[in-house]
Motif scaffolding. Structure first.
Motif, short mmCIF file in Angstrom:
data_model
loop_
_atom_site.label_atom_id
_atom_site.label_comp_id
_atom_site.label_asym_id
_atom_site.label_seq_id
_atom_site.Cartn_x
_atom_site.Cartn_y
_atom_site.Cartn_z
N LEU A 119 0.74 -1.27 0.17
CA LEU A 119 0.02 -0.10 -0.10
C LEU A 119 0.81 1.34 -0.06
N ASP A 120 1.97 1.10 0.52
CA ASP A 120 2.87 2.42 0.74
C ASP A 120 3.05 2.97 -0.72
N PRO A 121 3.63 2.36 -1.80
CA PRO A 121 3.78 2.89 -3.10
C PRO A 121 2.31 3.11 -3.96
N LEU A 122 1.44 2.52 -3.31
CA LEU A 122 0.20 2.97 -4.27
C LEU A 122 -0.25 4.31 -3.61
N ALA A 123 -0.19 4.48 -2.15
CA ALA A 123 -0.55 5.78 -1.42
C ALA A 123 0.44 6.83 -2.16
N GLN A 124 1.56 6.67 -2.31
CA GLN A 124 2.37 7.87 -2.89
C GLN A 124 1.95 8.24 -4.31
N SER A 125 1.32 7.40 -5.06
CA SER A 125 0.89 7.81 -6.33
C SER A 125 -0.35 8.31 -6.44
N PHE A 126 -1.26 8.57 -5.48
CA PHE A 126 -2.30 9.24 -5.21
C PHE A 126 -2.16 10.81 -5.68
N THR A 127 -3.31 11.16 -6.21
CA THR A 127 -3.29 12.58 -6.58
C THR A 127 -4.19 13.19 -5.31
N GLN A 177 -1.69 9.78 5.73
CA GLN A 177 -0.17 9.77 5.93
C GLN A 177 0.32 10.52 4.29
N PHE A 178 -0.29 9.92 3.27
CA PHE A 178 -0.01 10.89 2.18
C PHE A 178 -0.04 12.32 1.97
N LEU A 179 -1.49 12.60 2.54
CA LEU A 179 -1.85 14.20 2.54
C LEU A 179 -0.99 14.95 3.59
N SER A 180 -0.56 14.27 4.57
CA SER A 180 0.29 14.90 5.68
C SER A 180 1.48 15.26 5.01
N LYS A 181 2.19 14.30 4.21
CA LYS A 181 3.54 14.62 3.84
C LYS A 181 3.46 15.75 2.65
#
Length: 84
Positions: free
Chosen positions: A10-18, A77-81
């Protein structure tokens, strides 16, 4: 501690979110009929009155909701980064 298999997936998937995709994930909710079904199954489970099929359905719903909660946490987590 090494990352879990789920984190590795899931980490790589979350990093690809817009940001739009992340917002859609966070805005997702059960539909009213799904909420009603979950409440019915939860009550039946608490009372010990579920059929085998209902118990299996309830277990699948709980597992699905657990996965959704994890995906939502990864999204946060993605949005906070991206906000930093």
């Amino acid at each position: 501690m090494s990352p879990s298999l789920l984190d590795l997936l899931l980490d790589p998937l979350a990093q690809s979110f817009t940001e739009r995709q992340a917002a859609q994930i966070l805005d997702w909710k059960l539909q009213p009929e799904q909420e009603e079904r979950l409440a019915y199954l939860r009550h039946g489970a608490n009372e010990g009155n579920l059929t085998n099929d209902e118990a299996e359905e309830y277990q699948r719903l709980i597992e699905d909701l657990d996965l959704i909660a994890i995906i939502r946490a990864k999204t946060l987590q993605f949005l906070s980064k991206t906000a930093a």
